[in-house]
Design an enzyme around this catalytic site. Structure first.
Site: not given
Length: 344
Positions: A102, A172, A309
């Protein structure tokens, strides 16, 4: 809104509200571009906040770093935190077992974006500097949230770079259509428009295989409860402690395609999704452990939410047969995702 104003690295945070004529409201802070609340009616007209999050900016900064956030520069995992572009190897911060996850230690979820609201639209801008977290190129990112009177929350991502780099942006949110903190999400009915998925190794990086979902616990081509197959003996399920996998969406890359439909039967709330992205990461929120105390003092326990996502596949820079995440100077990165809410 004073609970949402503070300075982070010299920049001011704030909270912005998008509303439509049907009572849906989206609350978004420019810290991480986080959707802090999403208020949606049920079949009786009762309003409930359906995303996990916190009551203040301090709790948000100190809480789960990914609840509702924009994720970048690279959403999901890059195996061993290494990739190459044109023969140049780049090394990233390792923050998830042996992987980079991420966007690294300070991803897009932890920066204050420049924000401008135009009616039911919120435009967020961020300049991600060259070699921040190890990624090459100065990347200018624009993320636009729009709430329509058709009960659609549209998220548009745009980016340009001055040096060849990799970009994979996503959102997210942790959803529970009963309401945040109102119990398990395992009884939600889910359909994912994907006949294939990408299996993972024990560290949740893709093996490189693209596998058919048929005959596996990853078959969501027809509605089933999220928790239905969680106890099935399956190595991939074991690796992810449940679902934490990328699904290969049916349809063409860069064209708008149906992603998924989720139904919460008691409230009648329905969420549908469309995207131009080739994949969606379905995460069953196994790692929530009750230590997160969220909005209204409610604790968030394991599997009290789910994430969908939209994205390019994890570790694409190291898998040439995956759709490319390479962005070159002169090119424009552009993807769109739509969440549509209804009742049945």
């Amino acid at each position: 809104m004073k609970n949402w104003r503070t300075k982070v690295n010299g920049k001011m945070t704030d909270l912005f509200v998008l509303k439509n004529k049907n009572g849906i409201e989206a609350y978004i802070t420019n810290f991480g571009g986080i959707i802090t609340s999403l208020i949606v009616p049920d079949k009786e007209g009762n309003l409930e906040d359906i995303v996990l999050g916190y009551d203040s900016i301090e709790e948000t900064i100190n809480g789960n770093p990914y609840f509702g956030a924009i994720i970048g520069r690279y959403g999901n995992r890059i195996a061993k935190g290494k990739f190459s572009i044109n023969g140049n190897e780049y090394t990233l911060a390792i923050n998830n077992g042996p992987n980079a996850l991420h966007g690294g230690i300070v991803g897009y979820n932890a920066v204050v974006w420049d924000a401008e609201q135009e009616g039911n639209k919120l435009i967020l801008k961020h300049l991600d500097p060259d070699m921040h977290e190890g990624y090459p190129g100065n990347v200018e990112v624009v993320v636009t949230y729009e709430l329509t009177d058709e009960n659609e929350l549209k998220i548009t991502y745009d980016a340009i770079t001055d040096k060849s780099t990799v970009v994979n942006l996503t959102s997210h949110s942790f959803f529970n259509l009963k309401g945040a903190g109102n119990g398990t999400a395992n009884d939600h009915l889910l359909m994912i428009n994907a006949e294939k998925y990408t299996p993972s190794d024990e560290n949740l990086a893709p093996t490189g295989e693209i596998r058919n979902v048929k005959g596996t616990p990853f078959d969501f081509t027809e509605f089933k409860e999220i928790g239905k197959d969680l106890e099935v003996e399956d190595q991939d399920l074991k690796n992810g402690m449940g679902y934490d996998h990328n699904f290969v969406l049916n349809g063409k890359e860069n064209e708008m395609k149906y992603v998924a439909k989720v139904i919460e039967q008691k409230s009648g709330r329905v969420m549908e999704m469309w995207t131009t992205e080739p994949g969606v990461q379905f995460y069953g929120a196994y790692w929530l452990d009750g230590s997160d105390i969220g909005k209204g003092g409610k604790a968030y326990h394991s599997r009290d939410a789910f994430c969908l996502e939209t994205q390019h596949y994890p570790d694409s820079p190291n898998n040439d047969h995956f759709p490319s995440t390479l962005l070159n100077p002169g090119e424009k990165y552009h993807t769109e995702t739509i969440h549509k809410f209804s009742i049945q």
